[in-house]
Design an enzyme around this catalytic site. Structure first.
Site, PDB file in Angstrom:
ATOM      1  N   CYS A  92       0.544 -19.137   3.314  1.00 17.48           N
ATOM      2  CA  CYS A  92      -0.201 -18.483   2.231  1.00 17.48           C
ATOM      3  C   CYS A  92       0.712 -17.820   1.186  1.00 17.48           C
ATOM      4  O   CYS A  92       1.378 -18.536   0.440  1.00 17.48           O
ATOM      5  CB  CYS A  92      -1.185 -17.478   2.813  1.00 17.48           C
ATOM      6  N   HIS A 191      -4.411 -19.664   7.843  1.00 16.33           N
ATOM      7  CA  HIS A 191      -4.167 -18.433   8.606  1.00 16.33           C
ATOM      8  C   HIS A 191      -4.950 -18.502   9.909  1.00 16.33           C
ATOM      9  O   HIS A 191      -5.541 -19.523  10.239  1.00 16.33           O
ATOM     10  CB  HIS A 191      -4.751 -17.250   7.816  1.00 16.33           C
TER      11      HIS A 191
HETATM   12  N1  GLN Z   1      -1.920 -13.080  -2.878  1.00 16.29           N
HETATM   13  C1  GLN Z   1      -2.031 -14.520  -2.707  1.00 16.29           C
HETATM   14  C2  GLN Z   1      -3.418 -15.047  -3.172  1.00 16.29           C
HETATM   15  O1  GLN Z   1      -4.344 -14.290  -3.261  1.00 16.29           O
HETATM   16  C3  GLN Z   1      -1.817 -14.909  -1.262  1.00 16.29           C
HETATM   17  C4  GLN Z   1      -2.871 -14.349  -0.341  1.00 16.29           C
HETATM   18  C5  GLN Z   1      -2.510 -14.487   1.136  1.00 16.29           C
HETATM   19  O2  GLN Z   1      -1.343 -14.492   1.537  1.00 16.29           O
HETATM   20  N2  GLN Z   1      -3.567 -14.553   1.977  1.00 16.29           N
HETATM   21  O3  GLN Z   1      -3.553 -16.245  -3.401  1.00 16.29           O
END
Ligand code: GLN
Length: 246
Positions: A92, A191
């Site tokens: 992510c 995730h």
């Molecule tokens: N901040 C990034 C987004 O919103 C990654 C989010 C995350 O790591 N879940 O796309």
């Protein structure tokens, strides 16, 4: 054998149980008689030599901004390590920072380290939900997980995705693909954490790290994985039922 994992920014990019991925790698290494040594690499730390597998997890825009500038100072060392065969798993927010840049919703652009041929721009609505992929490069095996990102990730021409979206949003909710892989480098939005419910993929990453230790490509004999398979089935069913809807 000892497998050394360099865990990047564990105190900042750890938003969705990413430590679970490290725990799974450790357990699956031990199940084969290997030892996993985890070395945290955070703000201001030099990148140690001898890392077999790098791991970086997910985070909010705020944490990404905190680490992006520091990560840029580590880019050359990380690139050299990957060129020498170290494996890399990025999830992510960490995945986004392995591309060229991540532009948040306010338009401010965080530099990436360009290890993966992609770029990411945040959109208005977050893409949240269960996701299921088919990995043609792995004989069609599936990956199941959970995604939560504003970022829309665009792969460069010719870049290899991690998988085809069977259910869920994926990189941008439109391309039909999710994640990216290049050699032993894997990036994904999945995730959950990712690895407990995707044993085959955990073993792929572990085998790549072992290949760096031994200098020879590896295949690991599969484990029983009853619990992991059951968790995968639940996650896959959820994705088919409700993935990819705002
Ligand atoms: N901040 C990034 C987004 O919103 C990654 C989010 C995350 O790591 N879940 O796309």
């Amino acid at each position: 054998m000892k497998i050394v994992v360099g865990h990047l920014y564990p105190d900042y990019l750890n938003i969705y149980a990413d430590r679970g991925n490290i725990a799974v790698l450790s357990a699956r290494a031990q199940a084969r008689g290997h030892e996993l040594e985890v070395r945290p690499i955070s703000l201001g730390d030099a990148v140690p030599t001898g890392i077999d597998l790098f791991y970086v997890g997910g985070g909010q825009d705020r944490e990404q901004a905190l680490v992006a500038v520091d990560l840029a100072t580590k880019a050359d060392a990380l690139r050299e390590a990957v060129e020498s065969g170290s494996a890399f798993l990025a999830v992510c927010g960490g995945y986004q920072l392995l591309g060229r840049f991540y532009r948040d919703r306010l338009g401010s652009e965080l530099p990436g380290i360009g290890l993966l041929p992609l770029s990411t721009v945040a959109g208005e609505r977050r893409m949240i939900g269960d996701v299921l992929l088919a990995c043609d490069w792995a004989g069609g095996r599936t990956l199941a997980g959970f995604e939560n990102h504003a970022g829309r990730t665009h792969l460069d021409e010719g870049a290899e995705p991690l998988g085809r979206v069977l259910a869920g949003f994926g990189n941008d909710g439109a391309s039909g693909f999710e994640g990216c892989r290049a050699g032993r480098v894997y990036g994904t939005y999945l995730h959950g954490p990712l690895l407990p419910r995707n044993g085959w993929f955990a073993d792929r990453v572990l085998a790549d790290a072992l290949a760096h230790v031994t200098g020879e490509e590896q295949e690991l004999a599969p484990l029983e994985d009853e619990l992991e398979s059951a968790a995968h089935a639940v996650s896959a069913e959820r994705a088919r039922r409700r993935g990819g809807r705002f």
